[in-house]
Design an enzyme around this catalytic site. Sequence first.
Site, short mmCIF file in Angstrom:
data_model
loop_
_atom_site.label_atom_id
_atom_site.label_comp_id
_atom_site.label_asym_id
_atom_site.label_seq_id
_atom_site.Cartn_x
_atom_site.Cartn_y
_atom_site.Cartn_z
N CYS A 138 0.82 -1.23 0.00
CA CYS A 138 0.00 0.00 0.00
C CYS A 138 0.85 1.27 0.00
CB CYS A 138 -0.95 0.02 1.19
SG CYS A 138 -2.07 -1.38 1.22
N HIS A 158 -3.48 7.33 3.60
CA HIS A 158 -3.85 6.08 2.94
C HIS A 158 -5.24 5.67 3.45
CE1 HIS A 158 -4.05 2.08 1.51
NE2 HIS A 158 -3.67 1.48 2.63
N ASN A 196 -10.21 0.02 0.68
CA ASN A 196 -8.75 0.17 0.61
C ASN A 196 -8.27 -0.24 -0.78
OD1 ASN A 196 -5.99 -0.10 0.82
ND2 ASN A 196 -6.01 -1.20 2.77
O1 UT7 Z 1 -3.30 -1.39 3.92
C1 UT7 Z 1 -3.14 -2.23 5.03
C2 UT7 Z 1 -4.32 -3.19 5.11
N1 UT7 Z 1 -4.78 -3.60 6.38
C3 UT7 Z 1 -5.37 -2.80 7.32
O2 UT7 Z 1 -5.41 -1.62 7.23
C4 UT7 Z 1 -6.01 -3.51 8.50
C5 UT7 Z 1 -6.00 -2.70 9.77
N2 UT7 Z 1 -6.89 -3.30 10.73
C6 UT7 Z 1 -8.24 -3.09 10.73
O3 UT7 Z 1 -8.72 -2.34 9.91
C7 UT7 Z 1 -9.07 -3.76 11.79
O4 UT7 Z 1 -8.23 -4.49 12.67
C8 UT7 Z 1 -10.15 -4.72 11.19
C9 UT7 Z 1 -11.22 -3.93 10.51
C10 UT7 Z 1 -9.52 -5.70 10.22
C11 UT7 Z 1 -10.82 -5.53 12.30
O5 UT7 Z 1 -11.38 -4.64 13.27
P1 UT7 Z 1 -11.10 -4.86 14.82
O6 UT7 Z 1 -11.82 -3.83 15.55
O7 UT7 Z 1 -9.60 -4.94 15.02
O8 UT7 Z 1 -11.79 -6.26 15.06
P2 UT7 Z 1 -11.17 -7.60 15.66
O9 UT7 Z 1 -10.22 -8.23 14.68
O10 UT7 Z 1 -10.68 -7.32 17.04
O11 UT7 Z 1 -12.46 -8.51 15.75
C12 UT7 Z 1 -13.51 -8.25 16.70
C13 UT7 Z 1 -14.57 -9.31 16.53
C14 UT7 Z 1 -14.02 -10.72 16.54
O12 UT7 Z 1 -14.96 -11.55 17.20
P3 UT7 Z 1 -14.75 -11.98 18.73
O13 UT7 Z 1 -13.44 -12.70 18.75
O14 UT7 Z 1 -14.71 -10.70 19.51
O15 UT7 Z 1 -15.94 -12.82 19.01
C15 UT7 Z 1 -13.94 -11.09 15.08
O16 UT7 Z 1 -14.05 -12.49 14.87
O17 UT7 Z 1 -15.22 -9.16 15.27
C16 UT7 Z 1 -15.17 -10.40 14.54
N3 UT7 Z 1 -15.06 -10.09 13.12
C17 UT7 Z 1 -16.12 -9.80 12.35
N4 UT7 Z 1 -17.44 -9.76 12.63
C18 UT7 Z 1 -18.27 -9.41 11.62
C19 UT7 Z 1 -13.94 -10.00 12.35
N5 UT7 Z 1 -14.26 -9.66 11.10
C20 UT7 Z 1 -15.61 -9.54 11.07
C21 UT7 Z 1 -16.53 -9.20 10.05
N6 UT7 Z 1 -17.84 -9.14 10.39
N7 UT7 Z 1 -16.14 -8.92 8.80
#
Ligand code: UT7
Length: 333
Positions: free
Chosen positions: A118, A260, A290
């Site tokens: 990215c 970004h 993204n």
């Molecule tokens: O250019 C670089 C590319 N990458 C990035 O920029 C990624 C940067 N990171 C992020 O944007 C965030 O970490 C995410 C959007 C990917 C995830 O958000 P988060 O607030 O960090 O969520 P999390 O990974 O802590 O997940 C929280 C909960 C989990 O469930 P439990 O364990 O609390 O029961 C996940 O399993 O949300 C669940 N979860 C979802 N639920 C519904 C993860 N993905 C999803 C989804 N829909 N798509």
Amino acid sequence: MKLFNSKILGTGSFLPDKIVTNEDIAKRVETNHQWIVERTGIHTRRVGDLSRNESPSGMAKFAAIKALDAANLTPNDIDLILFSATMPDQTMPNTASVFQSKLGITNNCPAIDVNAACSGWIYMLPMANAMIKTGLYKHIMIVGSEMLSSWVNWEDRNTCILFGDGCGVTILGRASENEESQIYSSVLSCDSSKKDHLTLMAGGACKRITHDVLEKNEQWMNMNGQEIYKSAVKTMAAHSERVLKDAGKTMDNVDWFIPHQANLRIIEAVGNRFHFPPEKVIVNVDRYANTSSASIPIAMDEFIREGKIKRGDNLLLAAFGAGLTAGAVFLKY
Ligand code: UT7
């Protein structure tokens, strides 16, 4: 030695017509519109169609035509192509060569692929600046063009909600003596201690795509979202601070901040660290998700075309990506 200041001579962008909504994704994986909007700010993303030539090189052709028009140049005025596609058209030849051919450049100018995920486009900007400054090249086309829809696992809710396809093209050239345009300062970095947090390991020399790889679903992107999130906020804020300091300026001198476009929460967290007015932060992640290295040049082009970014404005650009690569550039448009 005579040095020249760099100027953005023209910009262009291209987004495929096909819109994929959060509701569309929720039909395939266990997720929902509200979760995606709350955690990412994303409502829709675009997805390229190969039958309409919307590969990285194809989208780049459409965007480049607009950038050439804005710069009042023809294809053969370009003397260097720098091309970022995290996932290229194919392994060989490089995507920049295919793009040169599609755009109809016949002057045999060098055509280079740069992969910094990215951060690819922002990595190329200081390189191009150095080459314009010293007079090595006159019109450098800097392309960020991405079709990550081909490489995300549409069954993996951790990644498939985040990415979209699109392209942004910027032509960098010489500012004339009476113009103020310039690149004030830049910083690029790579913290490889975090390289394992965002990967796509199959398809290179170390892991060829075999039946075994496909059976284990290793041909897709893998991400540790929380680690990327934390590093992204920290690094983009630190790099932004550093380029302003190096230029002897402060946040008060910034007209537009173009981060970004990965996640609205990341963008807001960086802006809040500086108490930066939200109306000066450029956001389109809600519409395009993204688009990797295309995200900053697309956002910049949109705001230039809408007449919001004007000649003489100071732009602060900051990106991060797999590697973890990162960079910031402070410039006068
Ligand atoms: O250019 C670089 C590319 N990458 C990035 O920029 C990624 C940067 N990171 C992020 O944007 C965030 O970490 C995410 C959007 C990917 C995830 O958000 P988060 O607030 O960090 O969520 P999390 O990974 O802590 O997940 C929280 C909960 C989990 O469930 P439990 O364990 O609390 O029961 C996940 O399993 O949300 C669940 N979860 C979802 N639920 C519904 C993860 N993905 C999803 C989804 N829909 N798509």
